[in-house]
Motif scaffolding. Structure first.
Motif, mmCIF file in Angstrom:
data_model
loop_
_atom_site.group_PDB
_atom_site.id
_atom_site.type_symbol
_atom_site.label_atom_id
_atom_site.label_comp_id
_atom_site.label_asym_id
_atom_site.label_seq_id
_atom_site.Cartn_x
_atom_site.Cartn_y
_atom_site.Cartn_z
ATOM 1 N N ALA B 146 0.810 -1.222 0.000
ATOM 2 C CA ALA B 146 0.000 0.000 0.000
ATOM 3 C C ALA B 146 0.844 1.272 0.000
ATOM 4 N N LYS B 147 2.149 1.129 0.229
ATOM 5 C CA LYS B 147 3.001 2.315 0.439
ATOM 6 C C LYS B 147 3.129 3.218 -0.797
ATOM 7 N N VAL B 148 2.801 4.493 -0.620
ATOM 8 C CA VAL B 148 3.005 5.500 -1.668
ATOM 9 C C VAL B 148 3.466 6.809 -1.026
ATOM 10 N N ASP B 149 3.883 7.750 -1.851
ATOM 11 C CA ASP B 149 4.267 9.066 -1.346
ATOM 12 C C ASP B 149 3.040 9.974 -1.227
ATOM 13 N N ALA B 150 2.976 10.711 -0.122
ATOM 14 C CA ALA B 150 1.843 11.622 0.106
ATOM 15 C C ALA B 150 1.765 12.685 -0.989
ATOM 16 N N ASP B 151 2.920 13.176 -1.434
ATOM 17 C CA ASP B 151 2.899 14.204 -2.481
ATOM 18 C C ASP B 151 3.095 13.600 -3.877
ATOM 19 N N GLY B 152 2.973 12.256 -3.954
ATOM 20 C CA GLY B 152 3.088 11.572 -5.244
ATOM 21 C C GLY B 152 1.754 10.930 -5.609
ATOM 22 N N ILE B 153 1.744 9.586 -5.660
ATOM 23 C CA ILE B 153 0.529 8.878 -6.084
ATOM 24 C C ILE B 153 -0.676 9.242 -5.230
ATOM 25 N N LYS B 154 -0.463 9.408 -3.901
ATOM 26 C CA LYS B 154 -1.590 9.735 -3.014
ATOM 27 C C LYS B 154 -2.293 11.019 -3.459
ATOM 28 N N ALA B 155 -1.526 12.008 -3.898
ATOM 29 C CA ALA B 155 -2.095 13.312 -4.266
ATOM 30 C C ALA B 155 -2.456 13.414 -5.747
ATOM 31 N N ALA B 156 -2.154 12.398 -6.522
ATOM 32 C CA ALA B 156 -2.338 12.480 -7.983
ATOM 33 C C ALA B 156 -3.809 12.435 -8.375
ATOM 34 N N ASP B 157 -4.146 13.116 -9.458
ATOM 35 C CA ASP B 157 -5.490 12.937 -10.028
ATOM 36 C C ASP B 157 -5.468 11.911 -11.169
ATOM 37 N N VAL B 158 -4.334 11.856 -11.884
ATOM 38 C CA VAL B 158 -4.185 10.891 -12.977
ATOM 39 C C VAL B 158 -2.938 10.049 -12.721
ATOM 40 N N VAL B 159 -3.066 8.729 -12.807
ATOM 41 C CA VAL B 159 -1.916 7.845 -12.580
ATOM 42 C C VAL B 159 -1.758 6.905 -13.770
#
Lengths: 248, 248
Positions: B146-159
């Motif tokens: 489940a690990k992601v970066d808060a300012d990366g995938i967690k904050a993304a609108d498009v992945v």
């Protein structure tokens, strides 16, 4: 098959899970190569498309293979890394049932892998394992890939080559061997050049050949002859291709 | 692509050979896992059935993906072991072209593999690589996965998640992300849950998204909007499935 006792036989993805488990154990044991892992993935995809079950034409092919092995003068079962990792016990049982030699034969041959596979087969009941002598060659292949035993594959009239590389399958076929191939891709060169292509997962195919061989041995020479003549390789390849299309 | 200079671009099995070569190098570099090798094999089988070429619907999907990345507030390109091994340079170029973050995100996460992949991307021109902070979680997945970066995938609108596991793809989709998936199996769960499924070899797909993005950036907002609305995910999956059927 103590390694897979935890996976119930009726689990919908039983074969897939057992296969994955054994291939991973094969890597740890120095039996399965990188190419073997990639080949495993290709097989998974085709088995998925086949519905992960033995189709009727594959069962007929397994029966023809059993008949052909029983009728052979000198049948040899070729074993590579994935075969040893996936079905060691089943290969030993088949060899005993049809009175065939087992020969380790690797595309990426190293002494270490040869030894690991030989002892893995012995751990699963093999009494004699050929392949280490390497005193003969398959014509038309580069040195390492051509090595076989003079009193094994070189002298065989019928060879079972499960999961074989296309070049090797073709070269064996050109030597005049009656070749039985187990492969999940009906369009692979190995399947195309085989006298008897069995388009099935090796986990299902090998015990099935053994079952048919026991059955045919009891039934006698006429039944054996019938099973051989009843089989049509082109029809079997077409049926597998159709199943892959429809199975989607 | 200096590693593959020996394989002529017009070789009939160019993509397959380049892919194999890079995946093997990825193992040597500690980037590609065993599961990655098996996944590579599955991809080979589906690419073989697709005819090893980009079908028209996959090109339209790549164009829609480019438009969606360009229109995003905060696009992130997720990179796993096989993605890093196969298309490091192409991913860096795409990230620059659409102004997206690169984030390493592994199903089998170890610090060693995270570091190896990060430095591999940096060797291919990446300036910033996310994923090591791991200060946020994707809900509904076990801890490590489940690990992601808060300012990366967690904050993304498009992945963009190329070659993603089904559970992960589903969990990201349930977070409300617009998900672009590259996968060779049109029936995989990843492809099925994606807003934009690109059924193509990643080697062909990523540079193609970049080409479309450059093209659309020049063409302007109306063309971008058009490319997004023109795309129909269900139609693209059906077209790929039909190609796999007919292509055999």
């Amino acid at each position: 098959m103590t390694d897979c006792d935890e996976i119930p036989a009726d689990h919908p993805r039983h074969d897939s899970l057992v296969t994955r488990h054994r291939i991973e154990a094969g890597v740890d044991a120095g039996i399965t190569s990188r190419q073997g892992l990639i080949a495993q993935g290709r097989g998974e995809a085709f088995d998925y498309l086949l519905g992960e079950e033995t189709i009727p034409s594959a069962d007929r092919a397994a029966r023809a293979a059993a008949a052909t092995l029983l009728a052979a003068e000198h049948p040899v079962l070729s074993v590579n890394g994935n075969v040893a990792a996936l079905v060691p016990e089943a290969m030993v049982q088949l060899a005993e049932t049809v009175d065939a030699d087992l020969e380790v034969n690797l595309f990426n041959r190293t002494e270490k892998r040869m030894a690991a596979i030989e002892s893995h087969l012995e751990d699963h009941g093999a009494r004699e394992v050929k392949g280490r002598n390497a005193d003969a060659r398959i014509p038309g292949l580069s040195h390492e890939r051509a090595k076989v035993d003079a009193d094994g594959i070189k002298a065989a009239d019928v060879v079972l080559v499960p999961l074989e590389d296309g070049d090797r399958a073709q070269a064996l076929s050109e030597m005049g061997k009656t070749e039985i191939v187990i492969d999940l891709n009906p369009l692979s060169r190995s399947a195309q050049v085989a006298a008897i292509p069995i388009i099935d997962n090796i986990l299902r195919a090998v015990p099935r050949i053994t079952d048919h061989a026991r059955d045919l041995a009891k039934a006698g020479p006429e039944a054996i002859e019938q099973a051989r003549t009843d089989f049509d390789a082109a029809e079997a390849l077409d049926a597998a291709e159709a199943r892959i299309r429809d199975g989607l």
